[in-house]
Design an enzyme around this catalytic site. Structure first.
Site, PDB file in Angstrom:
ATOM      1  CD1 TRP A 165      -1.204   2.406   2.116  1.00  0.00           C
ATOM      2  CD2 TRP A 165      -2.881   1.703   0.831  1.00  0.00           C
ATOM      3  NE1 TRP A 165      -2.123   3.433   2.024  1.00  0.00           N
ATOM      4  CE2 TRP A 165      -3.162   3.017   1.242  1.00  0.00           C
ATOM      5  CE3 TRP A 165      -3.794   1.041   0.011  1.00  0.00           C
ATOM      6  CZ2 TRP A 165      -4.328   3.684   0.871  1.00  0.00           C
ATOM      7  CZ3 TRP A 165      -4.943   1.711  -0.353  1.00  0.00           C
ATOM      8  CH2 TRP A 165      -5.210   3.010   0.066  1.00  0.00           C
ATOM      9  CG  ASN A 215      -1.796   7.030   1.922  1.00  0.00           C
ATOM     10  OD1 ASN A 215      -1.454   6.010   2.519  1.00  0.00           O
ATOM     11  ND2 ASN A 215      -2.015   8.167   2.561  1.00  0.00           N
ATOM     12  CG  ASP A 216      -1.424  11.487   1.749  1.00  0.00           C
ATOM     13  OD1 ASP A 216      -2.274  10.906   1.072  1.00  0.00           O
ATOM     14  OD2 ASP A 216      -1.678  12.080   2.813  1.00  0.00           O
ATOM     15  CD  GLN A 218       1.664   8.821   5.381  1.00  0.00           C
ATOM     16  OE1 GLN A 218       0.818   8.478   6.193  1.00  0.00           O
ATOM     17  NE2 GLN A 218       2.910   9.128   5.741  1.00  0.00           N
ATOM     18  CD1 TRP A 264      -3.704   4.605   5.051  1.00  0.00           C
ATOM     19  CD2 TRP A 264      -4.370   3.666   6.974  1.00  0.00           C
ATOM     20  NE1 TRP A 264      -3.330   5.445   6.077  1.00  0.00           N
ATOM     21  CE2 TRP A 264      -3.726   4.893   7.272  1.00  0.00           C
ATOM     22  CE3 TRP A 264      -4.864   2.901   8.028  1.00  0.00           C
ATOM     23  CZ2 TRP A 264      -3.577   5.374   8.567  1.00  0.00           C
ATOM     24  CZ3 TRP A 264      -4.707   3.363   9.324  1.00  0.00           C
ATOM     25  CH2 TRP A 264      -4.076   4.590   9.585  1.00  0.00           C
ATOM     26  CG  PHE A 311      -0.469  10.032   9.948  1.00  0.00           C
ATOM     27  CD1 PHE A 311      -0.302   8.652   9.931  1.00  0.00           C
ATOM     28  CD2 PHE A 311      -1.731  10.523  10.269  1.00  0.00           C
ATOM     29  CE1 PHE A 311      -1.355   7.777  10.212  1.00  0.00           C
ATOM     30  CE2 PHE A 311      -2.788   9.668  10.550  1.00  0.00           C
ATOM     31  CZ  PHE A 311      -2.603   8.300  10.530  1.00  0.00           C
ATOM     32  CB  SER A 312       1.292  13.332   5.207  1.00  0.00           C
ATOM     33  OG  SER A 312       0.782  12.255   4.471  1.00  0.00           O
ATOM     34  CD  GLU A 315      -6.638  14.126   4.985  1.00  0.00           C
ATOM     35  OE1 GLU A 315      -6.491  13.308   5.905  1.00  0.00           O
ATOM     36  OE2 GLU A 315      -6.844  13.797   3.801  1.00  0.00           O
ATOM     37  CD1 TRP A 358      -8.360  10.128   1.023  1.00  0.00           C
ATOM     38  CD2 TRP A 358      -8.202   7.948   1.462  1.00  0.00           C
ATOM     39  NE1 TRP A 358      -7.118   9.913   1.586  1.00  0.00           N
ATOM     40  CE2 TRP A 358      -7.001   8.586   1.868  1.00  0.00           C
ATOM     41  CE3 TRP A 358      -8.325   6.575   1.640  1.00  0.00           C
ATOM     42  CZ2 TRP A 358      -5.945   7.877   2.437  1.00  0.00           C
ATOM     43  CZ3 TRP A 358      -7.271   5.873   2.206  1.00  0.00           C
ATOM     44  CH2 TRP A 358      -6.099   6.523   2.594  1.00  0.00           C
TER      45      TRP A 358
END
Length: 499
Positions: free
Chosen positions: A27, A29-30, A46, A54, A86-87, A207, A294
């Site tokens: 996985w 993401n950002d 991420q 996630w 986190f980001s 975000e 999302w």
């Protein structure tokens, strides 16, 4: 960087993009910590290395000499007793203001405590070009404020006040607002201004903020652009990117537009959490985004991996009748992938038969310029993968709508909203409309005219060989020019230790 000991990444899996950055497995993401240093574009992201959905977040890491060809490096930051990673962002400390070392690379990130759900800000630093990281012993550098659960995604920039003066600025997403902190040493931070609460769209939590100063149409006058990821309610549904144009004095952001004005960075479904590279040396403002949404991110029909990034874009600012707006264009470095060129001029697109160029390929760059007739119901082209699967891209002059229709694009039943048609209102200025599109095996991006409107979209065709079928409804339209470049895949490597 790209050494002989590195392993060529396997791109043979179905639906694996060949132009866009993706993770070898599991996985992603950002995008995080994007910084340029010593000839390398760093991309952190991420990452959950243990599943295709996630989970406890890490920072993955990759580097590139050109934002096109990439090498995956070992994981940079792991969760610890303070929480998930986190980001956030990264900068180069050129003058050792933090005391970690000359030209240290400093990463700022959010700790997410999975038990309390509280979020705080922290930093780590590297003195070997991001290859190894030391977490600051005094973390968190900004603790969780009282009565605030969503408090995350620090982005740090240097504010130049002139005459050699300046300070560091940190943006943090806090509910439906952005909070600004300042510091002289990147360790001790003081809260200053706040922006939001009634500004722009607030249909989802804010975000992944970013902020940068851009010249207007390349001139001496500038404005600041504040960008915000919105968790829900974007034009194509689900998550998306809004932005604000205004003034920044080092402490507070003031919106040029009314608080009701909403500006979108992309009208497709798959452009989220966009971040720009810090410390680029050539004056370009460059960014990319997570190419997902999302609404359906955990359900997309890929197998051993889930996660890809958009193609990098160069960002500018232009003056329009509606005020200052972003313009975006593909980075020039993508031209290195062109391998064959086909061109047509002044083609009439008949109502019934349309126009079908005699070419089929998995990877294409398309530049099409149409002469717009207001009497036409709609025109454009279909990106066809087989007899039954296609994506339609076009314009409806009567209601001034650009559109992307994914309803027949291929695999789509994994989520009820995936096949929706995405729209953007757009008024052409000179009876010409220019589409510039990059087509990958499971994604495409469309830049309209000079990039005032973009659509970033995932598609999941049953066949990754595409052909073009131009169409016009109610009346013929003229295709003034068409240039199609067949593209070679980008190169993706995995450092042996990162396998």
């Amino acid at each position: 960087m790209m050494k002989n000991s590195n392993v060529i990444m396997d791109l043979s899996e179905p639906l694996r993009p060949l132009l866009h950055f993706s993770v070898p497995k599991n996985w992603m993401n950002d995008p995080n910590g994007m910084v340029f240093y010593k000839g390398e574009y760093h991309l952190f992201y991420q990452y959950y290395p243990d599943d295709t959905k996630w989970g406890p977040m890490h920072w993955g890491h990759a580097v590139s000499p050109d934002m096109v060809n990439w090498t995956h490096l070992p994981i940079a930051l792991y969760p610890d007793e303070l929480g998930y990673i986190f980001s956030g962002g990264a900068v180069i400390d050129w003058h050792n203001t933090a005391g970690f070392g000359e030209e240290a690379m400093i990463a700022f990130y959010t700790y997410h405590d999975p038990d309390s759900e509280k979020q705080s800000q922290a930093l780590a630093y590297s003195v070997d070009n991001g290859r190894s990281w030391i977490k600051y012993q005094g973390n968190p550098i900004i603790p969780t404020p009282p009565n605030l659960q969503n408090f995350r995604d620090p982005k740090v920039i240097w504010y130049d006040a002139g005459n050699g003066a300046g300070h560091w600025v940190m943006l943090i997403a806090a509910g439906n607002a952005i909070q600004f902190y300042t510091s002289s040493d990147m360790v001790n931070w003081e809260r200053k201004g706040r922006f939001g609460f009634g500004q722009g769209a607030a249909t989802g939590v804010w975000e992944t903020p970013d902020m940068f100063e851009l010249s207007i149409d390349g001139g001496a006058e500038t404005r600041w652009v504040l960008t915000v990821g919105l968790g829900a309610g974007a034009p194509a549904g689900g998550s998306g990117m809004q932005y604000f144009v205004g003034q920044f004095n080092g402490y507070e952001f003031v919106n040029d537009n009314s608080k009701e004005t909403v500006l979108w960075a992309d009208y497709g479904a798959d452009f989220y959490a966009a971040q720009s590279w810090s410390d680029t040396l050539d004056g370009r403002q460059l960014w990319l985004a997570w190419m997902n949404n999302w609404q359906y991110a955990t359900q997309i029909p890929t197998s051993t991996w889930r996660g890809a990034m958009s193609l990098p874009r160069e960002v500018g600012l232009t003056e329009t009748e509606k005020g200052y707006q972003l313009v975006q264009k593909p980075i020039a470095e993508l031209q290195q992938l062109r391998v064959e060129h086909f061109a047509w001029q002044m083609v009439t697109i008949p109502i019934e038969a349309g126009f079908k160029p005699n070419l089929t390929a998995p990877l294409m760059e398309i530049v099409a310029i149409f002469e717009v007739d207001a009497a036409v119901d709609q025109f454009g082209f279909r990106l066809v993968s087989d007899d039954d699967a296609y994506t339609a891209v076009g314009y409806r002059p009567k209601n001034r709508h650009l559109f992307v229709d994914r309803s027949q694009a291929g695999l789509s039943n994994f989520h009820e909203a995936f096949g929706d048609t995405h729209l953007a209102e757009y008024r052409i200025s000179n009876q010409l409309l220019r589409f510039h599109m990059f087509v990958d095996s499971s994604a495409f991006v469309l830049f309209v005219d000079e990039g005032l409107v973009t659509f970033n979209e995932r598609v999941f065709p049953t066949n990754n060989q595409f052909s073009l079928h131009f169409f016009s409804e109610n009346k013929s339209v003229i295709l003034k020019s068409l240039d199609v470049y067949l593209l070679s895949p980008a190169q993706f490597f995995v450092e042996a230790a990162a396998e």
